[in-house]
Design a protein around this motif. Structure first.
Motif, PDB file in Angstrom:
ATOM      1  N   ILE A   1      -5.760  -7.726  -3.176  1.00  0.00           N
ATOM      2  CA  ILE A   1      -4.445  -7.785  -3.818  1.00  0.00           C
ATOM      3  C   ILE A   1      -3.446  -7.201  -2.814  1.00  0.00           C
ATOM      4  O   ILE A   1      -3.448  -6.001  -2.537  1.00  0.00           O
ATOM      5  N   GLU A   2      -2.600  -8.061  -2.266  1.00  0.00           N
ATOM      6  CA  GLU A   2      -1.683  -7.633  -1.216  1.00  0.00           C
ATOM      7  C   GLU A   2      -0.418  -7.023  -1.806  1.00  0.00           C
ATOM      8  O   GLU A   2       0.050  -7.433  -2.871  1.00  0.00           O
ATOM      9  N   SER A   3       0.112  -6.057  -1.099  1.00  0.00           N
ATOM     10  CA  SER A   3       1.364  -5.432  -1.513  1.00  0.00           C
ATOM     11  C   SER A   3       2.523  -6.009  -0.704  1.00  0.00           C
ATOM     12  O   SER A   3       2.350  -6.454   0.428  1.00  0.00           O
TER      13      SER A   3
ATOM     14  N   GLU B   1      -1.990 -11.629  20.052  1.00  0.00           N
ATOM     15  CA  GLU B   1      -2.271 -11.711  18.618  1.00  0.00           C
ATOM     16  C   GLU B   1      -2.224 -10.338  17.961  1.00  0.00           C
ATOM     17  O   GLU B   1      -2.665  -9.345  18.554  1.00  0.00           O
ATOM     18  N   ILE B   2      -1.693 -10.317  16.769  1.00  0.00           N
ATOM     19  CA  ILE B   2      -1.781  -9.141  15.910  1.00  0.00           C
ATOM     20  C   ILE B   2      -2.479  -9.609  14.638  1.00  0.00           C
ATOM     21  O   ILE B   2      -1.886 -10.312  13.813  1.00  0.00           O
ATOM     22  N   VAL B   3      -3.756  -9.242  14.489  1.00  0.00           N
ATOM     23  CA  VAL B   3      -4.592  -9.772  13.410  1.00  0.00           C
ATOM     24  C   VAL B   3      -4.635  -8.781  12.254  1.00  0.00           C
ATOM     25  O   VAL B   3      -4.852  -7.574  12.456  1.00  0.00           O
ATOM     26  N   ILE B   4      -4.451  -9.309  11.047  1.00  0.00           N
ATOM     27  CA  ILE B   4      -4.414  -8.479   9.841  1.00  0.00           C
ATOM     28  C   ILE B   4      -5.506  -8.925   8.884  1.00  0.00           C
ATOM     29  O   ILE B   4      -5.587 -10.113   8.536  1.00  0.00           O
ATOM     30  N   GLN B   5      -6.351  -7.992   8.481  1.00  0.00           N
ATOM     31  CA  GLN B   5      -7.350  -8.275   7.446  1.00  0.00           C
ATOM     32  C   GLN B   5      -6.686  -8.067   6.093  1.00  0.00           C
ATOM     33  O   GLN B   5      -6.175  -6.995   5.788  1.00  0.00           O
ATOM     34  N   LEU B   6      -6.703  -9.122   5.275  1.00  0.00           N
ATOM     35  CA  LEU B   6      -5.953  -9.102   4.026  1.00  0.00           C
ATOM     36  C   LEU B   6      -6.681  -8.331   2.933  1.00  0.00           C
ATOM     37  O   LEU B   6      -7.905  -8.424   2.795  1.00  0.00           O
TER      38      LEU B   6
ATOM     39  N   LYS C   1      -7.192 -18.664  -0.150  1.00  0.00           N
ATOM     40  CA  LYS C   1      -6.668 -17.573   0.658  1.00  0.00           C
ATOM     41  C   LYS C   1      -7.639 -17.221   1.787  1.00  0.00           C
ATOM     42  O   LYS C   1      -8.831 -17.030   1.553  1.00  0.00           O
ATOM     43  N   PRO C   2      -7.148 -17.126   3.036  1.00  0.00           N
ATOM     44  CA  PRO C   2      -8.026 -16.725   4.135  1.00  0.00           C
ATOM     45  C   PRO C   2      -8.293 -15.224   4.110  1.00  0.00           C
ATOM     46  O   PRO C   2      -7.613 -14.465   3.403  1.00  0.00           O
ATOM     47  N   SER C   3      -9.272 -14.786   4.882  1.00  0.00           N
ATOM     48  CA  SER C   3      -9.578 -13.356   4.973  1.00  0.00           C
ATOM     49  C   SER C   3      -8.670 -12.644   5.975  1.00  0.00           C
ATOM     50  O   SER C   3      -8.442 -11.439   5.868  1.00  0.00           O
ATOM     51  N   TYR C   4      -8.181 -13.401   6.963  1.00  0.00           N
ATOM     52  CA  TYR C   4      -7.338 -12.837   8.011  1.00  0.00           C
ATOM     53  C   TYR C   4      -6.128 -13.740   8.243  1.00  0.00           C
ATOM     54  O   TYR C   4      -6.197 -14.956   8.052  1.00  0.00           O
ATOM     55  N   VAL C   5      -5.040 -13.146   8.655  1.00  0.00           N
ATOM     56  CA  VAL C   5      -3.886 -13.874   9.173  1.00  0.00           C
ATOM     57  C   VAL C   5      -3.434 -13.141  10.432  1.00  0.00           C
ATOM     58  O   VAL C   5      -3.889 -12.031  10.710  1.00  0.00           O
ATOM     59  N   ALA C   6      -2.542 -13.786  11.179  1.00  0.00           N
ATOM     60  CA  ALA C   6      -2.119 -13.150  12.428  1.00  0.00           C
ATOM     61  C   ALA C   6      -0.707 -13.566  12.792  1.00  0.00           C
ATOM     62  O   ALA C   6      -0.217 -14.625  12.393  1.00  0.00           O
ATOM     63  N   ALA C   7      -0.054 -12.715  13.568  1.00  0.00           N
ATOM     64  CA  ALA C   7       1.217 -13.025  14.217  1.00  0.00           C
ATOM     65  C   ALA C   7       0.938 -13.222  15.698  1.00  0.00           C
ATOM     66  O   ALA C   7       0.120 -12.495  16.282  1.00  0.00           O
TER      67      ALA C   7
ATOM     68  N   ASP D   1      17.470  -5.468  16.687  1.00  0.00           N
ATOM     69  CA  ASP D   1      17.773  -5.863  15.309  1.00  0.00           C
ATOM     70  C   ASP D   1      16.943  -7.071  14.871  1.00  0.00           C
ATOM     71  O   ASP D   1      16.770  -7.297  13.672  1.00  0.00           O
ATOM     72  N   ILE D   2      16.459  -7.837  15.840  1.00  0.00           N
ATOM     73  CA  ILE D   2      15.636  -9.014  15.528  1.00  0.00           C
ATOM     74  C   ILE D   2      14.188  -8.559  15.407  1.00  0.00           C
ATOM     75  O   ILE D   2      13.539  -8.239  16.399  1.00  0.00           O
ATOM     76  N   LYS D   3      13.719  -8.525  14.185  1.00  0.00           N
ATOM     77  CA  LYS D   3      12.370  -8.026  13.914  1.00  0.00           C
ATOM     78  C   LYS D   3      11.487  -9.145  13.377  1.00  0.00           C
ATOM     79  O   LYS D   3      11.957 -10.108  12.781  1.00  0.00           O
ATOM     80  N   PHE D   4      10.192  -8.977  13.595  1.00  0.00           N
ATOM     81  CA  PHE D   4       9.181  -9.910  13.093  1.00  0.00           C
ATOM     82  C   PHE D   4       8.264  -9.122  12.169  1.00  0.00           C
ATOM     83  O   PHE D   4       7.797  -8.036  12.525  1.00  0.00           O
ATOM     84  N   VAL D   5       8.026  -9.682  11.004  1.00  0.00           N
ATOM     85  CA  VAL D   5       7.338  -8.914   9.973  1.00  0.00           C
ATOM     86  C   VAL D   5       5.932  -9.447   9.724  1.00  0.00           C
ATOM     87  O   VAL D   5       5.560 -10.537  10.159  1.00  0.00           O
ATOM     88  N   SER D   6       5.177  -8.665   9.002  1.00  0.00           N
ATOM     89  CA  SER D   6       3.776  -8.987   8.754  1.00  0.00           C
ATOM     90  C   SER D   6       3.640 -10.177   7.804  1.00  0.00           C
ATOM     91  O   SER D   6       4.267 -10.209   6.749  1.00  0.00           O
ATOM     92  N   PRO D   7       2.789 -11.155   8.155  1.00  0.00           N
ATOM     93  CA  PRO D   7       2.534 -12.288   7.257  1.00  0.00           C
ATOM     94  C   PRO D   7       1.486 -11.991   6.200  1.00  0.00           C
ATOM     95  O   PRO D   7       1.082 -12.889   5.455  1.00  0.00           O
ATOM     96  N   GLY D   8       1.015 -10.742   6.146  1.00  0.00           N
ATOM     97  CA  GLY D   8      -0.006 -10.399   5.162  1.00  0.00           C
ATOM     98  C   GLY D   8      -0.010  -8.919   4.858  1.00  0.00           C
ATOM     99  O   GLY D   8       0.527  -8.093   5.614  1.00  0.00           O
ATOM    100  N   GLY D   9      -0.636  -8.576   3.743  1.00  0.00           N
ATOM    101  CA  GLY D   9      -0.779  -7.178   3.365  1.00  0.00           C
ATOM    102  C   GLY D   9      -2.211  -6.721   3.564  1.00  0.00           C
ATOM    103  O   GLY D   9      -3.141  -7.325   3.027  1.00  0.00           O
ATOM    104  N   GLY D  10      -2.392  -5.679   4.351  1.00  0.00           N
ATOM    105  CA  GLY D  10      -3.741  -5.201   4.632  1.00  0.00           C
ATOM    106  C   GLY D  10      -3.758  -4.287   5.835  1.00  0.00           C
ATOM    107  O   GLY D  10      -2.816  -3.521   6.065  1.00  0.00           O
TER     108      GLY D  10
END
Length: 444
Positions: A99-101, A91-96, A27-33, A67-76
């Motif tokens: 334990i992701e919800s 980029e929208i960077v997410i620190q995971l 598992k990486p520490s970060y993911v992004a859209a 109505d066309i939405k893009f959702v988060s690829p990670g929880g954090g």
């Protein structure tokens, strides 16, 4: 089962092919859209830096159709939102979280897609952020949820080096794939599942779903090429398409009610020490994928002929499933003009590599400068949809839009072969793709 023979096209015989082994990546520490890498959309942010998100939380939407939405690829936590020129969201960077919800969506597994109204099924897919997986011809934009297409094409293998092999991502997923095809049949009456005639493992295991088989060089498996060679009326030009792996993603979401983040991607190319299929997740950092890079390399995301160069500091996009590492090719070649080119990959017969059956090393060097088109017709020899690229791109440059359309501009599969084989080093594919985009925006 319909059999199609594509006479034109070209398979690159280049080094760096990935093995069929599947490696599990930690598992990486970060993911992004990456909104910037999704064609045509006009993103509107729904979250801010510092906000906490769950897997499946909407983080941006398309202004053209909210109505066309893009959702988060990670929880954090959203730790970075990068903007480019003219405030384009890059980029929208997410620190995971450790334990992701997950955000929970409605599951349709109990009553099945056949008991759902088509409108209700479309709404569920839209809310889950997976509608953008389905795209429409001729411009390859996200399909309109309000339209019903004449057909949906499911292509299992594009044939471009180097993409995930269907025998890897489909392994032990027959039931899930069948469920996904069942779902697509609720969206369109005709669903065409297309597989290579040379891939016996797929044909034997998934033959009950396959409606079309094809044979030919790249890009014979491209849904646009298959549409061109099977359509019987102009109305079919509005067909939709989706990749084989995305059918699994769609099916998994509808059965579980959880946004799927797992993906099978390929890391390959001459400069990659380990060339294999990797089980990882959506939005993974390129540096995380290419941990065993072999020296100075160009990062090419999405395919050698259709992809784009990227920094190792960025991430995999929403549609991309391959990372190719190849040499920059900036080294000087003494007396290169007199060398016979036995080890240079080329479509031209000017090099002796035409007699070399070995896989050859490709780099990013142009091996020459751009010059005027000489009307050699080389691009037309490989064009899989029988347009004349040399005349089409000249019509575009002369601003003769109607003439370009008559030459078949909208049929262009954007495969990149015309640019690869052009002896004048003209980026024909880029010119045609940009012209299609400009025409589309003008019509819209």
């Amino acid at each position: 089962m319909i059999s199609i023979r594509i006479k034109k096209g070209y398979d690159l015989n280049i080094e760096g092919k990935p093995s069929l082994d599947l490696k599990e990546l930690k598992k990486p520490s970060y993911v992004a859209a990456l909104p910037e890498k999704i064609p045509f959309i006009k993103p509107r942010l729904l979250k801010e830096k510092g906000d906490r998100v769950k897997i499946g939380s909407a983080i941006f939407e398309d202004k053209r159709n909210p109505d066309i939405k893009f959702v988060s690829p990670g929880g954090g936590e959203i730790v970075q939102i990068s903007f480019g020129p003219r405030r384009v969201i890059q980029e929208i960077v997410i620190q995971l979280d450790p334990i992701e919800s997950y955000k929970e969506f409605d599951s349709v597994s109990e009553k099945g897609p056949e008991r759902l109204e088509r409108k209700e099924l479309v709404k569920i897919i839209l809310e889950g952020g997976l509608w953008p997986l389905i795209r429409a011809f001729p411009f390859r934009d996200i399909a309109s949820p309000d339209e019903q297409p004449p057909a949906i094409f499911v292509s299992l293998d594009s044939g471009e080096p180097f993409q995930p092999a269907p025998e890897v991502y489909l392994k032990e997923e027959k039931d899930l794939f069948g469920y996904g095809i069942h779902v697509l049949r609720r969206l369109a009456q005709n669903v065409h599942v297309c597989a290579s005639r040379n891939n016996l493992s797929v044909l034997n295991g998934f033959g009950e779903f396959v409606t079309h088989t094809y044979k030919g060089g790249y890009p014979a498996g491209d849904p646009g090429v298959l549409l061109y060679h099977t359509k019987k009326s102009p109305s079919e030009n509005r067909s939709w398409y989706i990749s084989g792996q995305d059918v699994l993603v769609l099916a998994q979401f509808l059965k579980s009610g959880v946004y799927p983040v797992d993906r099978t991607v390929v890391v390959a190319g001459t400069s990659a020490k380990e060339r294999m299929h990797i089980h990882t997740r959506l939005g993974v950092p390129l540096r995380h994928l290419a941990q065993n890079e072999n020296g100075n390399a160009r990062y090419v995301v999405g395919g050698i002929l259709r992809g784009y160069s990227a920094s190792e500091e960025t991430y995999m996009g929403f549609y991309e499933t391959s990372l190719t590492l190849i040499p920059e090719g900036k080294e000087k070649e003494p007396f290169g003009f007199v060398r016979p080119g036995y080890d240079k990959p080329s479509y031209s017969r000017a090099f002796l590599s035409v007699f070399n059956p070995s896989a050859l090393t490709m780099n990013c060097g142009l091996h020459g400068d751009e010059r005027a088109c000489v009307n050699c017709g080389t691009c037309a020899q490989v064009c899989p949809v029988d347009i004349l690229p040399q005349f089409t791109f000249k019509s575009v440059l002369a601003d003769e839009v109607e003439e370009a359309l008559e030459h078949g501009l909208l049929d262009c599969a954007e495969c990149g072969l015309c640019s690869y084989v052009c002896p004048s080093k003209i980026e024909i594919c880029t010119i045609l793709r940009d012209a299609k985009e400009a025409y589309y925006k003008e019509q819209a």
